[in-house]
Design an enzyme around this catalytic site. Sequence first.
Site, PDB file in Angstrom:
ATOM      1  N   GLY A  84      21.658 -30.903 -45.391  1.00 13.98           N
ATOM      2  CA  GLY A  84      20.471 -30.301 -44.097  1.00 13.98           C
ATOM      3  C   GLY A  84      20.957 -28.970 -44.218  1.00 13.98           C
ATOM      4  N   ASP A  85      20.180 -28.242 -43.544  1.00  7.55           N
ATOM      5  CA  ASP A  85      19.822 -27.070 -42.879  1.00  7.55           C
ATOM      6  C   ASP A  85      19.763 -26.035 -44.621  1.00  7.55           C
ATOM      7  OD1 ASP A  85      20.339 -27.498 -40.301  1.00  7.55           O
ATOM      8  OD2 ASP A  85      22.852 -27.517 -40.800  1.00  7.55           O
ATOM      9  N   LYS A 118      14.365 -26.071 -44.743  1.00  8.53           N
ATOM     10  CA  LYS A 118      12.943 -27.107 -44.650  1.00  8.53           C
ATOM     11  C   LYS A 118      12.173 -26.562 -43.557  1.00  8.53           C
ATOM     12  CE  LYS A 118      15.607 -30.528 -43.195  1.00  8.53           C
ATOM     13  NZ  LYS A 118      16.763 -30.136 -43.741  1.00  8.53           N
ATOM     14  N   ASN A 151      18.138 -34.446 -33.565  1.00 10.13           N
ATOM     15  CA  ASN A 151      19.213 -33.889 -34.173  1.00 10.13           C
ATOM     16  C   ASN A 151      19.445 -32.923 -35.058  1.00 10.13           C
ATOM     17  OD1 ASN A 151      18.283 -35.862 -35.994  1.00 10.13           O
ATOM     18  ND2 ASN A 151      20.027 -36.868 -36.473  1.00 10.13           N
ATOM     19  N   GLY A 202      17.445 -29.307 -36.305  1.00 16.54           N
ATOM     20  CA  GLY A 202      17.312 -28.117 -36.031  1.00 16.54           C
ATOM     21  C   GLY A 202      16.426 -27.038 -37.203  1.00 16.54           C
ATOM     22  N   HIS A 203      15.038 -26.827 -37.279  1.00  9.65           N
ATOM     23  CA  HIS A 203      14.701 -25.766 -37.801  1.00  9.65           C
ATOM     24  C   HIS A 203      14.582 -25.095 -37.447  1.00  9.65           C
ATOM     25  CE1 HIS A 203      14.702 -29.316 -40.030  1.00  9.65           C
ATOM     26  NE2 HIS A 203      13.542 -30.299 -39.121  1.00  9.65           N
ATOM     27  N   THR A 204      14.914 -23.548 -37.885  1.00  5.12           N
ATOM     28  CA  THR A 204      14.190 -22.280 -37.620  1.00  5.12           C
ATOM     29  C   THR A 204      13.392 -21.830 -39.101  1.00  5.12           C
ATOM     30  OG1 THR A 204      17.141 -21.890 -37.059  1.00  5.12           O
ATOM     31  CG2 THR A 204      15.405 -19.946 -37.532  1.00  5.12           C
ATOM     32  N   THR A 214      25.639 -34.687 -33.906  1.00  4.73           N
ATOM     33  CA  THR A 214      25.084 -34.267 -32.717  1.00  4.73           C
ATOM     34  C   THR A 214      25.165 -34.791 -31.115  1.00  4.73           C
ATOM     35  OG1 THR A 214      22.867 -35.120 -33.097  1.00  4.73           O
ATOM     36  CG2 THR A 214      23.906 -32.950 -34.372  1.00  4.73           C
ATOM     37  N   ARG A 239      17.180 -55.305 -32.739  1.00  4.33           N
ATOM     38  CA  ARG A 239      16.069 -55.814 -32.608  1.00  4.33           C
ATOM     39  C   ARG A 239      15.931 -56.076 -31.226  1.00  4.33           C
ATOM     40  NH1 ARG A 239      16.141 -60.529 -36.526  1.00  4.33           N
ATOM     41  NH2 ARG A 239      18.362 -59.927 -35.900  1.00  4.33           N
ATOM     42  N   GLN A 250      17.396 -33.876 -41.710  1.00  4.11           N
ATOM     43  CA  GLN A 250      18.519 -34.103 -42.453  1.00  4.11           C
ATOM     44  C   GLN A 250      17.910 -33.863 -44.395  1.00  4.11           C
ATOM     45  OE1 GLN A 250      17.901 -36.773 -40.118  1.00  4.11           O
ATOM     46  NE2 GLN A 250      18.036 -34.432 -39.199  1.00  4.11           N
ATOM     47  N   THR A 267      21.310 -26.869 -33.926  1.00  5.32           N
ATOM     48  CA  THR A 267      20.877 -27.462 -33.079  1.00  5.32           C
ATOM     49  C   THR A 267      22.539 -27.677 -31.784  1.00  5.32           C
ATOM     50  OG1 THR A 267      19.887 -29.110 -34.184  1.00  5.32           O
ATOM     51  CG2 THR A 267      21.205 -30.173 -32.505  1.00  5.32           C
ATOM     52  N   PRO A 269      29.756 -23.765 -36.199  1.00  2.00           N
ATOM     53  CA  PRO A 269      30.172 -22.635 -37.379  1.00  2.00           C
ATOM     54  C   PRO A 269      29.867 -23.936 -38.539  1.00  2.00           C
ATOM     55  CG  PRO A 269      32.595 -23.024 -36.257  1.00  2.00           C
ATOM     56  CD  PRO A 269      31.373 -23.860 -35.276  1.00  2.00           C
ATOM     57  N   LYS A 308      17.576 -18.838 -49.706  1.00  5.33           N
ATOM     58  CA  LYS A 308      19.135 -18.152 -49.306  1.00  5.33           C
ATOM     59  C   LYS A 308      19.883 -17.578 -50.516  1.00  5.33           C
ATOM     60  CE  LYS A 308      20.575 -19.288 -44.970  1.00  5.33           C
ATOM     61  NZ  LYS A 308      21.264 -19.563 -44.323  1.00  5.33           N
TER      62      LYS A 308
HETATM   63  P1  GDP Z   1      16.409 -27.268 -41.552  1.00  9.05           P
HETATM   64  O1  GDP Z   1      17.137 -27.500 -40.978  1.00  9.05           O
HETATM   65  O2  GDP Z   1      16.466 -27.919 -43.021  1.00  9.05           O
HETATM   66  O3  GDP Z   1      14.843 -26.462 -41.533  1.00  9.05           O
HETATM   67  O4  GDP Z   1      17.515 -25.066 -42.359  1.00  9.05           O
HETATM   68  P2  GDP Z   1      17.867 -24.698 -40.658  1.00  9.05           P
HETATM   69  O5  GDP Z   1      16.324 -23.606 -40.106  1.00  9.05           O
HETATM   70  O6  GDP Z   1      18.545 -25.209 -39.357  1.00  9.05           O
HETATM   71  O7  GDP Z   1      18.373 -23.468 -41.280  1.00  9.05           O
HETATM   72  C1  GDP Z   1      17.969 -22.517 -42.523  1.00  9.05           C
HETATM   73  C2  GDP Z   1      19.075 -21.211 -41.593  1.00  9.05           C
HETATM   74  O8  GDP Z   1      18.080 -20.224 -43.179  1.00  9.05           O
HETATM   75  C3  GDP Z   1      17.146 -20.477 -40.792  1.00  9.05           C
HETATM   76  O9  GDP Z   1      18.566 -19.664 -39.832  1.00  9.05           O
HETATM   77  C4  GDP Z   1      16.339 -20.060 -41.286  1.00  9.05           C
HETATM   78  O10 GDP Z   1      15.932 -18.698 -41.072  1.00  9.05           O
HETATM   79  C5  GDP Z   1      16.905 -19.525 -43.008  1.00  9.05           C
HETATM   80  N1  GDP Z   1      16.229 -19.239 -43.943  1.00  9.05           N
HETATM   81  C6  GDP Z   1      15.553 -20.058 -44.835  1.00  9.05           C
HETATM   82  N2  GDP Z   1      15.498 -19.195 -46.291  1.00  9.05           N
HETATM   83  C7  GDP Z   1      16.294 -18.428 -46.025  1.00  9.05           C
HETATM   84  C8  GDP Z   1      16.348 -17.307 -47.164  1.00  9.05           C
HETATM   85  O11 GDP Z   1      15.527 -17.380 -48.297  1.00  9.05           O
HETATM   86  N3  GDP Z   1      17.354 -16.369 -47.169  1.00  9.05           N
HETATM   87  C9  GDP Z   1      18.368 -16.401 -45.674  1.00  9.05           C
HETATM   88  N4  GDP Z   1      18.482 -15.101 -45.569  1.00  9.05           N
HETATM   89  N5  GDP Z   1      18.128 -16.683 -44.585  1.00  9.05           N
HETATM   90  C10 GDP Z   1      16.685 -18.347 -45.148  1.00  9.05           C
HETATM   91  P1  IMO Z   2      18.345 -30.147 -40.217  1.00  8.84           P
HETATM   92  O1  IMO Z   2      16.965 -31.109 -39.961  1.00  8.84           O
HETATM   93  C1  IMO Z   2      23.150 -30.302 -40.594  1.00  8.84           C
HETATM   94  C2  IMO Z   2      24.833 -34.699 -39.000  1.00  8.84           C
HETATM   95  C3  IMO Z   2      25.988 -34.248 -37.408  1.00  8.84           C
HETATM   96  C4  IMO Z   2      26.701 -35.183 -38.630  1.00  8.84           C
HETATM   97  C5  IMO Z   2      25.410 -36.312 -39.343  1.00  8.84           C
HETATM   98  C6  IMO Z   2      25.905 -37.795 -38.377  1.00  8.84           C
HETATM   99  O2  IMO Z   2      17.875 -29.302 -39.134  1.00  8.84           O
HETATM  100  O3  IMO Z   2      19.056 -30.061 -41.854  1.00  8.84           O
HETATM  101  P2  IMO Z   2      23.930 -37.274 -36.461  1.00  8.84           P
HETATM  102  O4  IMO Z   2      23.715 -36.843 -34.760  1.00  8.84           O
HETATM  103  O5  IMO Z   2      22.642 -37.079 -36.537  1.00  8.84           O
HETATM  104  O6  IMO Z   2      24.193 -39.057 -36.006  1.00  8.84           O
HETATM  105  O7  IMO Z   2      25.033 -37.003 -36.868  1.00  8.84           O
HETATM  106  O8  IMO Z   2      25.104 -35.850 -39.625  1.00  8.84           O
HETATM  107  N1  IMO Z   2      23.347 -33.794 -39.093  1.00  8.84           N
HETATM  108  C7  IMO Z   2      22.992 -32.586 -39.258  1.00  8.84           C
HETATM  109  N2  IMO Z   2      23.770 -31.929 -40.132  1.00  8.84           N
HETATM  110  N3  IMO Z   2      21.820 -30.685 -40.243  1.00  8.84           N
HETATM  111  C8  IMO Z   2      20.685 -31.552 -39.557  1.00  8.84           C
HETATM  112  O9  IMO Z   2      19.263 -31.922 -39.587  1.00  8.84           O
HETATM  113  C9  IMO Z   2      21.645 -32.507 -38.924  1.00  8.84           C
HETATM  114  N4  IMO Z   2      21.219 -33.472 -38.682  1.00  8.84           N
HETATM  115  C10 IMO Z   2      22.470 -34.364 -38.137  1.00  8.84           C
HETATM  116  O10 IMO Z   2      26.257 -32.970 -38.244  1.00  8.84           O
HETATM  117  O11 IMO Z   2      27.604 -34.942 -39.585  1.00  8.84           O
HETATM  118 MG    MG Z   3      18.654 -27.445 -39.708  1.00  9.51          MG
END
Ligand code: GDP
Ligand code: IMO
Ligand code: MG
Length: 436
Positions: free
Chosen positions: A12-13, A16, A38, A40-42, A132, A146, A227, A303, A307, A334
């Site tokens: 995750g993170d 996307k 759950n 979190g997309h920035t 989360t 169900r 995720q 979300t 850390p 990144k």
């Molecule tokens: P997601 O959950 O997959 O949508 O990712 P998140 O948004 O949770 O985390 C990705 C973080 O990396 C966000 O704060 C983005 O703004 C940042 N990000 C995405 N692509 C890049 C990149 O190429 N370089 C840097 N430095 N940051 C990036």
């Molecule tokens: P995005 O879409 C990173 C992790 C939680 C936990 C496990 C189960 O931003 O990539 P849940 O609340 O789903 O039952 O928690 O999954 N988790 C994520 N970790 N990015 C996410 O989403 C996540 N969504 C859930 O931290 O370990």
């Molecule tokens: Mg995320």
Amino acid sequence: MPAIVLVGAQWGDEGKGKATDLLGSSVDYVVKFNGGNNAGHTVVIEKDGKREKYALHLLPSGILSPNCVPVIGNGVVIDLSVLFEELDGLDGRGVDTSKLLVSANAHVIPSYNRTIDKVTERFLGKRRIGTTGRGIGPTYADKMNRIGIRIQDLYDEKILRQKVEAALEVKNQVLAKIYNTRAAAVDEVVTELLSYAARLAPMVADTSLVLSQALDRGDTVLFEAGQATLLDVDHGTYPYVTSSNAVAAGACTGSGVPPTRIDSVIAILKAYTTRVGEGPFPTELHDDNGEFLRKTGAEYGTTTGRPRRCGWMDTVVGRYATRINGVTDFVITKLDVLTGLPKVPICVAYDVDGVRHDEMPVNQTDFHHATPVYEELDGWWEDITHCRSFDELPANAQAYVMRVEELIGARVSAIGVGPGRDEIIERFPLKPAVAS
Ligand code: GDP
Ligand code: IMO
Ligand code: MG
């Protein structure tokens, strides 16, 4: 008729949201097919010369593209209070949210499932998942048992009441007698859910039909996973996973669009690895390098603010993601975060009790015992955030991308060099060509 699936390759993170936003301007529909708030997309957008940051949880990132229809598919679990909060937040910032469609078959997260998520974690103690706390797991469990509540149930009060009563029959015993917390009142739950019905009504649709007709017309549809592969309930590091199918196949069950209509699968792979919550993580770093990645990459959860655990690139995981998702293109994000490291290690295999594993160990215990086998590449010092073509990258950064590409077995079509919308290198086109 391109249908593109976009997934996370790691835990995750990966970025996307940013990748979806990049494609958003050239697609007609963006569909969220799994998970809920759950995720979190920035997304960082340049507006009138200023950088604006959007944090999306329940809404597909495509909502930020004016011409795109955002869709919440049947595979999503919806916390309706969060949905409206998020819509109000975007409306207040001038984002047009009027096109949103919500599947009548999607499940609702009732307030009692948030309670159950939190108390279950507390009771698990050392064995907790680190969820989360948004009620995701209990709501998917209800779906399978169900006893879930669906969006369409909000439009038949009698049925809704019956379903809430049925769900609470056992749950209230568990809440009161085992977890020693307050039982949920049927009336309160029903009243809360009904309070959302009128505002939601114009958005509710047979989204499978809408998407099928869109594809027939030749529109482009992007399916955006929440995720990621290793958090998938079937293919991830079970039980340290989320409760839905986050892999590419989930796009079909979670939207009602069949596999024969999917054209390409884009996987997002961070140039290093992060994980939030508990569970095995072979390349995790507990030293200054880990701190460097966390600080430089701003690795704190969108979300929960937790850390993120950080470690080096793991190409065993990358290769696994290629296989499980049928990846046609990778986006490495990144890469800029790795700038300034003298050496950049890549995990190419695992050592499990003296035995080399080139593929993900099938056995959970082996994965917990896996230690990375590293290959070290030379780093680069030049600022790469202004690079817009592959050739502009320093030779060592190019070599890093090409070695990763070789190890994961699918082409790297784009490379993120910063959080901004334009901070990306588009190496190969990500959208399949439309047959004329
Ligand atoms: P997601 O959950 O997959 O949508 O990712 P998140 O948004 O949770 O985390 C990705 C973080 O990396 C966000 O704060 C983005 O703004 C940042 N990000 C995405 N692509 C890049 C990149 O190429 N370089 C840097 N430095 N940051 C990036
Ligand atoms: P995005 O879409 C990173 C992790 C939680 C936990 C496990 C189960 O931003 O990539 P849940 O609340 O789903 O039952 O928690 O999954 N988790 C994520 N970790 N990015 C996410 O989403 C996540 N969504 C859930 O931290 O370990
Ligand atoms: Mg995320």
